[in-house]
Write an enzyme that holds these catalytic residues in place. Structure first.
Site, mmCIF file in Angstrom:
data_model
loop_
_atom_site.group_PDB
_atom_site.id
_atom_site.type_symbol
_atom_site.label_atom_id
_atom_site.label_comp_id
_atom_site.label_asym_id
_atom_site.label_seq_id
_atom_site.Cartn_x
_atom_site.Cartn_y
_atom_site.Cartn_z
ATOM 1 N N GLN A 202 -15.072 88.251 -32.400
ATOM 2 C CA GLN A 202 -14.888 89.684 -32.431
ATOM 3 C C GLN A 202 -13.994 90.142 -33.663
ATOM 4 O O GLN A 202 -13.761 91.432 -34.070
ATOM 5 C CB GLN A 202 -14.437 90.374 -31.272
ATOM 6 C CG GLN A 202 -15.546 90.304 -30.363
ATOM 7 C CD GLN A 202 -14.765 90.842 -28.874
ATOM 8 O OE1 GLN A 202 -14.982 90.188 -27.996
ATOM 9 N NE2 GLN A 202 -14.346 92.052 -28.848
ATOM 10 N N PHE A 233 -17.257 90.634 -25.100
ATOM 11 C CA PHE A 233 -16.540 91.366 -23.794
ATOM 12 C C PHE A 233 -15.152 91.225 -23.959
ATOM 13 O O PHE A 233 -14.655 91.305 -22.729
ATOM 14 C CB PHE A 233 -17.249 90.939 -22.704
ATOM 15 C CG PHE A 233 -18.762 91.065 -22.595
ATOM 16 C CD1 PHE A 233 -19.330 92.130 -22.552
ATOM 17 C CD2 PHE A 233 -19.740 89.760 -22.588
ATOM 18 C CE1 PHE A 233 -20.627 92.042 -22.644
ATOM 19 C CE2 PHE A 233 -21.142 89.895 -22.712
ATOM 20 C CZ PHE A 233 -21.600 91.168 -22.540
ATOM 21 N N GLU A 237 -12.122 88.393 -28.875
ATOM 22 C CA GLU A 237 -11.128 89.079 -29.779
ATOM 23 C C GLU A 237 -10.091 88.509 -30.396
ATOM 24 O O GLU A 237 -9.827 88.397 -31.611
ATOM 25 C CB GLU A 237 -10.549 90.363 -29.113
ATOM 26 C CG GLU A 237 -9.699 91.289 -29.985
ATOM 27 C CD GLU A 237 -8.993 92.606 -28.961
ATOM 28 O OE1 GLU A 237 -9.839 92.752 -28.190
ATOM 29 O OE2 GLU A 237 -8.136 93.028 -29.539
ATOM 30 N N ARG A 315 -1.818 98.662 -21.891
ATOM 31 C CA ARG A 315 -3.050 99.472 -21.612
ATOM 32 C C ARG A 315 -2.858 99.735 -19.994
ATOM 33 O O ARG A 315 -3.381 100.576 -19.592
ATOM 34 C CB ARG A 315 -4.169 99.133 -22.166
ATOM 35 C CG ARG A 315 -5.404 100.187 -22.061
ATOM 36 C CD ARG A 315 -6.713 99.513 -22.857
ATOM 37 N NE ARG A 315 -6.832 99.935 -23.938
ATOM 38 C CZ ARG A 315 -7.084 101.254 -24.666
ATOM 39 N NH1 ARG A 315 -7.315 102.172 -23.759
ATOM 40 N NH2 ARG A 315 -7.126 101.430 -26.004
ATOM 41 N N ARG A 347 -13.171 93.636 -21.355
ATOM 42 C CA ARG A 347 -13.923 95.078 -21.320
ATOM 43 C C ARG A 347 -12.616 95.873 -20.408
ATOM 44 O O ARG A 347 -12.704 95.807 -19.137
ATOM 45 C CB ARG A 347 -15.207 95.092 -20.868
ATOM 46 C CG ARG A 347 -15.975 96.307 -20.922
ATOM 47 C CD ARG A 347 -17.496 95.929 -20.723
ATOM 48 N NE ARG A 347 -18.325 96.921 -21.343
ATOM 49 C CZ ARG A 347 -19.628 96.869 -21.403
ATOM 50 N NH1 ARG A 347 -20.320 95.612 -20.596
ATOM 51 N NH2 ARG A 347 -20.287 97.535 -21.799
ATOM 52 N N THR A 444 -4.294 100.818 -28.775
ATOM 53 C CA THR A 444 -2.931 101.298 -28.244
ATOM 54 C C THR A 444 -1.870 101.053 -29.259
ATOM 55 O O THR A 444 -0.927 101.735 -29.385
ATOM 56 C CB THR A 444 -2.683 100.762 -26.837
ATOM 57 O OG1 THR A 444 -2.588 99.067 -26.982
ATOM 58 C CG2 THR A 444 -3.455 101.081 -25.909
ATOM 59 N N ALA A 513 -11.530 97.874 -28.220
ATOM 60 C CA ALA A 513 -11.015 99.117 -27.828
ATOM 61 C C ALA A 513 -12.073 99.922 -27.847
ATOM 62 O O ALA A 513 -11.666 101.283 -27.904
ATOM 63 C CB ALA A 513 -10.072 99.370 -28.893
ATOM 64 N N GLU A 717 -16.369 100.594 -23.095
ATOM 65 C CA GLU A 717 -15.538 100.110 -22.027
ATOM 66 C C GLU A 717 -15.524 100.898 -20.837
ATOM 67 O O GLU A 717 -15.439 100.515 -19.607
ATOM 68 C CB GLU A 717 -13.957 99.692 -22.381
ATOM 69 C CG GLU A 717 -13.925 98.583 -23.239
ATOM 70 C CD GLU A 717 -12.513 98.431 -23.969
ATOM 71 O OE1 GLU A 717 -12.163 99.309 -24.958
ATOM 72 O OE2 GLU A 717 -11.678 97.633 -23.517
HETATM 73 N N1 MTE Z 1 -21.749 95.165 -25.035
HETATM 74 C C1 MTE Z 1 -22.378 94.089 -25.293
HETATM 75 N N2 MTE Z 1 -23.736 93.989 -25.231
HETATM 76 N N3 MTE Z 1 -21.817 92.965 -25.711
HETATM 77 C C2 MTE Z 1 -20.586 92.824 -25.804
HETATM 78 O O1 MTE Z 1 -19.923 91.692 -25.851
HETATM 79 N N4 MTE Z 1 -18.338 94.227 -25.375
HETATM 80 C C3 MTE Z 1 -17.959 95.289 -24.924
HETATM 81 C C4 MTE Z 1 -18.323 96.618 -25.133
HETATM 82 N N5 MTE Z 1 -19.894 96.312 -24.857
HETATM 83 C C5 MTE Z 1 -19.646 94.050 -25.372
HETATM 84 C C6 MTE Z 1 -20.529 95.136 -25.084
HETATM 85 C C7 MTE Z 1 -16.369 95.587 -25.133
HETATM 86 S S1 MTE Z 1 -14.977 94.723 -24.387
HETATM 87 C C8 MTE Z 1 -15.936 96.493 -26.071
HETATM 88 S S2 MTE Z 1 -14.371 96.657 -26.667
HETATM 89 C C9 MTE Z 1 -17.011 97.218 -26.932
HETATM 90 O O2 MTE Z 1 -18.313 96.942 -26.529
HETATM 91 C C10 MTE Z 1 -16.746 96.820 -28.444
HETATM 92 O O3 MTE Z 1 -17.824 97.405 -29.134
HETATM 93 P P1 MTE Z 1 -17.548 99.050 -29.492
HETATM 94 O O4 MTE Z 1 -16.202 99.204 -29.878
HETATM 95 O O5 MTE Z 1 -18.765 99.175 -30.610
HETATM 96 O O6 MTE Z 1 -17.967 99.922 -28.457
HETATM 97 N N1 HPA Z 2 -8.046 97.805 -26.889
HETATM 98 C C1 HPA Z 2 -8.548 96.523 -27.159
HETATM 99 N N2 HPA Z 2 -7.952 95.674 -28.015
HETATM 100 C C2 HPA Z 2 -6.926 95.616 -28.593
HETATM 101 C C3 HPA Z 2 -6.144 96.793 -28.002
HETATM 102 C C4 HPA Z 2 -6.710 97.785 -27.374
HETATM 103 O O1 HPA Z 2 -6.116 98.851 -26.973
HETATM 104 N N3 HPA Z 2 -4.884 96.563 -28.711
HETATM 105 C C5 HPA Z 2 -4.928 95.400 -29.573
HETATM 106 N N4 HPA Z 2 -6.338 94.696 -29.020
HETATM 107 MO MO1 MOS Z 3 -12.963 94.795 -25.806
HETATM 108 S S1 MOS Z 3 -11.952 94.060 -24.234
HETATM 109 O O1 MOS Z 3 -11.611 95.721 -26.442
HETATM 110 O O2 MOS Z 3 -13.150 93.552 -26.756
#
Ligand code: MTE
Ligand code: HPA
Ligand code: MOS
Length: 760
Positions: A202, A233, A237, A315, A347, A444, A513, A717
Site C-alpha cells: 500500500q 486492509f 501499509e 487514532r 481498517r 492524523t 486512512a 474504513e
Molecule cells: N477494500 C478492499 N476491497 N480492499 C482493501 O484492502 N482496504 C481498506 C479500505 N477498503 C481495503 C478496502 C482500508 S484499511 C483503507 S484505509 C481503504 O480501503 C484505503 O483505500 P481508500 O483510501 O481509497 O479508501
Molecule cells: N490512518 C491510516 N494510516 C496512517 C495514519 C492514519 O491516520 N497515519 C499514518 N498512517
Molecule cells: Mo487503512 S488501516 O488506513 O490501510
C-alpha cells in the site's frame, strides 16, 4: 442518490471488473518470471524472545540449488526498517523479539529448494521469558514511547458532580488481515545499480525508503511498481517493506532477479495484525443520562517494535468518544511492547478499538441502571459546534443519521417485535443494538496529507494518469478515472490509470486512512484543470473568442455558450500539440486547514468527519450458543457518492469485516508467544453464513459543502465500525435469555463465549 447527478460520467463501472471476471487482472504472482530468477524463503525465529548464540547456515548452503543464505551480517546498508521509530531490524542480529521474526533469507533456484533449505538452518538461541500481555508489559516499563493523554474540561471535578459513576474493563482482540494475496515482492536489477521492485504494498514510497536504507543506495535508484493488490486492509501499509527489502538485498548482491511471496501460514505467523487492546474506563453521568465525565486508559498491545503503533494509538485517542460529546475527558494510551509480531494498521487504524470501549461503557451503565443503551447513546450524540477532546469543532450529522435511521427503519417497532419474539420463544432470543459512528478523515499526521498526479495527454487525445494511489480492491482507480473524465469532459475509455510507480510519482503517502481518493483524486483534478485551461485557450483561438469562461468541454466536444461546436477533443489536442502547448501536467494537493499540535494534543486534524448509524438485529440459538446476524440497517453519510456501486461495496465489505472482528475472529497466542490460531482451520473468518441476512444502506441526504473529492466522502474504513453493533446485539440477546448472565466486555463474542454466558 447521486447516481442521477449529472457530474457523474456516463459509466461508473469499476474499470477492473472485466479483467477481474476474466482472470486477466495482474497481481504480483502474475508478473512473468525472467530467466535466471531465484526464489527466496525467510526463516522466522522459532522463539519469541531470546539471545542468538549462533546461526549455522552451512547445511542449508550445501543443499544443491541453493545460491546463498543471507543473515544480518550480509546487509550492506543499515539493518533497520522502522518507519516511525528506528527500532526494527530487517534480520535479527543479536536478539529475537517475536516468533517468526526474520532471521535468515535463503535464495535458491526454486521455491521448493528454498523452503527445504530454510529448514536446514540451525539456530542456537538462548531463550528468555516472553511478555505477551500489554498490562504486564506496562508494569515492566516496556513501552514503545511514553503514554499520551487527551484532555478536555476537568474530569476530577466533573466526577464529583456526577449522579452515576461506573468503572469497568473492556478488551478487544486482534484481527488477521487475511488479504487474499499474501505479502510478496519481486526485485529485478537494472543497469547502473538501479533496481526495480514489484511489491504488493500500500506504500510504495515506504518500500522504497526501506530498500534504500538496507542497500545503502539512494532513493532515486529504487523503483517500486504496483499494479494492484489482492487486498491490503492496512496489513501492507508498512509490513510489505520486509519482503521487498529481502528480495532487493539478494537481487542487488547477486545481480539476478529474486522473488519471494509468502506461504499463507508464514504470512499469518510472521506479520502483525490489528492491535489487541485492554482498557479501563470510568464513566460519570447526570441523572438524566448525560455523560459528564469519561476517563479511559488504553493498553495497546503494540508487539515487538513500533511499526505504525504510535499512529494507531493516536487514532484510538481521537476516536475514544466515538460520536458523543463529553465535556470532561481524560484519555491515556500506553503503547505496550510485547514479544509478539509488531501489530499494524488495520481498517479503522485504532479507531474501532477506542470506540469499542465507550460503547462498552455505555452498555455497562445501561445494564446497571436497567435502561436502554440506545437512550444513553441518543442523548449524548455530538452536535455541530461541539468539540472532541482534541478541540476540533465538529460539523455533526450524528443526530441526522440517527433520526433518519429511526424514521426509515422504525426503531420503536423493531424493539417491540423483538420483545414479542422473545416472549414467545424459549430457546431462541433476539437482540438488537444501534451503532452510531463518527470517523475523522485525514492522516492524523498532518504532514502525510498530500499527493501528486502526473497526467499526460497524448497527441491522439488519449490520456494516461499516474498517481500515488494503490488499487487494492477499493476502487480508487475508477474514482480517479471518473474525476479526470468529469474534469476533462471526455469518455472514461479515453483514460488509462497506470501502475503506481515511484519513478513517476515521488514521495507518496501510503494508500490508507480512507483518504486515497480524496488526496490523489484532488491532485488529478488539479492537473486536469490546468491542462483543460490550456486547451480552452487553444479552442478559443479556433472559435475566434477571447471568453474562456464561455468554453466548456463535454462528451468529447467543445461547447461555446452551452452550444455544441464542430470542434472535438481530439482536434483541440492535436492543434495544441502542433502549437507546442504542454500536454503534460503534475498536480499537487495538500489538504488545507488541517493542523495538530502534539505538545498540547489540540488542533484540527481532520478535513471532515464521516457519520452513520446502523441497527443490528441478531438471533441467538440458546441451546447451542450459535447466532445469526439477521439484518443490518444503515444510514450512511456519503456526502454525495460519486460511485454508488463501489461505495455500497465498501460498506458491505467493511461491515462484514467488522462483524468478523467482533464475533468470530480470535487471534490466539500461547504463553510462549506462538500463534495458535495459525491457519484457517483454527482462525474463523466470516463466511457466507456470517453475512447478515439482509443489509440495507440508505444515504443521509445532505447538500453540505465538504472537503471530499467531488463531495464524495471517504468510505473505506468507517463502515467497519458498524460491525461493533453485532457484539452488543448478541449481548442483549443473551441477557434476554439469562438476565443475570455474567459477560465480560471482551470481544470477540464467539459462539463458545456466547454459550458460556447463556448459562453463567
Ligand atoms: N477494500 C478492499 N476491497 N480492499 C482493501 O484492502 N482496504 C481498506 C479500505 N477498503 C481495503 C478496502 C482500508 S484499511 C483503507 S484505509 C481503504 O480501503 C484505503 O483505500 P481508500 O483510501 O481509497 O479508501
Ligand atoms: N490512518 C491510516 N494510516 C496512517 C495514519 C492514519 O491516520 N497515519 C499514518 N498512517
Ligand atoms: Mo487503512 S488501516 O488506513 O490501510
Amino acid at each position: 442518490m447521486s447516481a442521477t447527478n449529472e457530474r457523474i460520467p456516463p459509466t461508473q463501472t469499476n474499470i477492473d471488473s472485466q479483467t477481474h471476471l476474466r482472470g486477466e487482472s495482474l497481481y504480483l504472482d502474475d508478473i512473468p518470471i525472467l530467466t535466471g530468477t531465484l526464489f527466496g524463503a525467510c526463516l522466522g525465529s522459532p522463539v519469541a524472545h531470546g539471545h542468538i548464540r549462533s546461526i549455522d547456515i552451512s547445511a542449508a548452503e550445501a543443499v544443491p540449488g541453493v545460491i546463498k543464505v543471507f543473515t544480518a551480517k550480509d546487509i550492506a546498508g543499515e539493518n533497520e526498517i522502522g518507519g516511525i521509530i528506528q527500532d526494527e531490524p530487517l534480520l535479527a542480529d543479536h536478539e529475537v523479539h517475536f516468533c517468526g521474526m526474520p532471521v535468515a533469507f535463503v535464495v535458491a533456484e526454486t521455491w521448493d529448494i528454498a523452503r527445504y533449505a530454510m529448514k536446514q538452518i540451525i539456530t542456537d538461541i538462548e531463550e528468555h521469558e516472553p511478555v505477551t500481555c500489554p498490562r504486564k508489559a506496562k508494569e515492566l516499563g516496556m513501552l514503545i514511547h511514553p503514554p499520551r493523554t487527551h484532555r478536555l474540561g476537568n474530569v476530577d471535578e466533573a466526577f464529583e458532580n456526577c449522579h452515576y459513576i461506573f468503572e469497568g474493563q473492556a478488551d478487544s482482540n486482534g484481527q488477521e488481515h487475511l488479504y487474499i494475496e499474501t505479502q510478496g515482492a519481486y526485485a529485478v536489477p537494472q543497469e547502473n545499480g538501479q533496481i526495480r521492485i514489484y511489491s504488493s504494498t500500500q506504500g510504495p514510497t515506504a518500500v522504497q525508503k526501506a530498500v534504500s536504507k538496507v542497500l545503502g543506495v539512494p532513493q532515486h535508484s529504487i523503483e517500486i511498481d504496483v499494479t494492484r493488490l489482492g487486498g491490503g486492509f492496512g496489513g501492507k501499509e508498512d509490513q510489505a517493506n520486509t519482503w521487498a527489502a529481502l528480495c532487493a538485498m539478494a537481487a542487488h548482491h547477486l545481480q539476478v532477479p529474486v522473488k519471494y511471496a509468502l506461504h499463507r501460514l508464514d504470512d499469518m505467523a510472521m506479520t502483525g495484525k490489528r492491535h489487541p487492546y485492554s482498557s479501563d474506563f470510568k464513566i460519570g453521568l447526570s441523572e438524566d443520562l448525560k455523560i459528564l465525565a469519561y476517563e479511559v486508559t488504553f493498553y495497546q498491545n503494540s508487539g515487538a517494535s513500533a511499526d505504525l503503533s504510535p499512529a494507531v494509538l493516536e487514532r484510538t485517542l481521537f476516536h475514544c468518544n466515538n460520536t458523543y460529546y463529553i465535556p470532561n475527558v481524560r484519555a491515556t494510551a500506553y503503547p505496550c511492547k510485547t514479544h509478539l509480531p509488531p501489530n499494524t494498521a488495520f481498517r479503522g487504524f485504532g479507531g474501532p478499538q477506542g470506540m469499542f470501549v465507550i460503547e462498552s461503557a455505555i452498555m455497562f451503565v445501561a445494564e446497571k441502571l436497567g435502561v436502554d443503551a440506545t437512550d444513553i447513546q441518543y442523548r449524548n450524540l455530538i452536535q455541530t459546534g461541539q468539540p472532541f477532546a482534541y478541540r476540533q469543532l465538529v460539523d455533526s450529522d450524528a443526530q441526522n443519521c440517527w433520526h433518519a435511521a429511526a424514521n426509515a427503519f422504525n426503531i420503536g417497532q423493531i424493539k417491540k417485535d423483538i420483545a414479542v419474539f422473545n416472549e414467545q420463544n424459549e430457546h431462541y432470543k433476539k437482540g438488537m443494538a444501534i451503532m452510531p459512528i463518527c470517523f475523522g478523515i485525514s492522516f492524523t499526521n498532518t504532514m502525510m496529507n498530500n499527493a501528486r498526479a502526473l497526467v499526460h495527454i497524448y497527441s491522439d487525445g488519449s490520456v494516461n494518469i499516474s498517481t500515488g494511489a494503490v488499487e487494492m480492491g477499493q476502487g480508487v482507480n475508477t474514482k480517479i478515472m471518473q474525476v479526470a473524465a468529469v474534469t476533462l469532459g471526455i469518455h472514461p475509455r479515453k483514460i488509462k490509470i497506470l501502475s503506481t510507480n515511484t519513478y513517476r510519482v515521488a514521495n507518496t503517502s501510503p494508500s490508507a486512512a480512507s483518504a486515497t481518493a480524496d488526496l490523489n483524486g484532488k491532485a488529478a483534478q488539479i492537473a486536469c484543470t490546468a491542462l483543460l485551461n490550456r486547451l480552452k485557450e487553444v479552442a478559443a483561438q479556433q472559435l475566434n473568442t477571447t471568453e474562456l469562461d464561455h468554453i466548456c468541454f463535454k462528451n468529447g466536444l467543445v461547447y461555446l455558450d452551452d452550444a455544441e461546436t464542430a470542434l472535438t477533443w481530439e482536434a483541440v489536442v492535436m492543434t495544441a500539440f502542433v502549437q507546442r502547448v504542454a500536454l503534460t501536467e503534475n498536480g499537487h494537493y495538500a489538504t488545507p486547514k488541517i493542523h495538530y499540535d502534539k505538545a498540547t494534543e489540540q488542533g484540527h486534524p481532520f478535513a471532515y468527519h464521516v457519520f452513520g448509524t446502523s441497527i443490528t438485529e441478531v438471533t441467538v440459538d440458546c441451546i447451542r450458543g450459535i447466532y445469526d446476524i439477521d439484518s443490518v440497517k444503515i444510514v450512511h453519510d456519503f456526502g454525495e457518492s460519486m460511485n454508488t456501486g463501489i461505495d455500497m461495496g465498501q460498506i458491505e465489505g467493511g461491515l462484514v469485516q467488522g462483524i468478523g472482528w467482533m464475533t468470530l475472529e480470535e487471534v490466539v497466542y500461547d504463553a510462549k508467544g506462538k500463534l495458535r490460531s495459525n491457519a484457517l482451520s483454527t482462525y474463523k473468518v466470516p463466511d457466507v453464513y456470517s453475512v447478515p441476512g439482509t443489509i440495507t444502506i440508505l444515504p443521509l441526504e445532505t447538500d453540505k459543502d465538504n472537503m471530499a473529492i467531488l463531495k464524495s466522502k471517504a468510505v473505506g474504513e468507517p463502515p467497519l465500525m458498524y460491525g461493533i453493533g453485532s457484539y452488543f446485539a448478541i449481548r442483549n440477546a443473551i441477557k434476554a435469555f439469562n438476565p443475570n448472565a455474567k459477560i465480560a466486555l471482551d470481544a470477540p463474542m464467539t459462539p463458545e463465549k456466547t454459550l458460556m454466558a447463556l448459562y453463567s
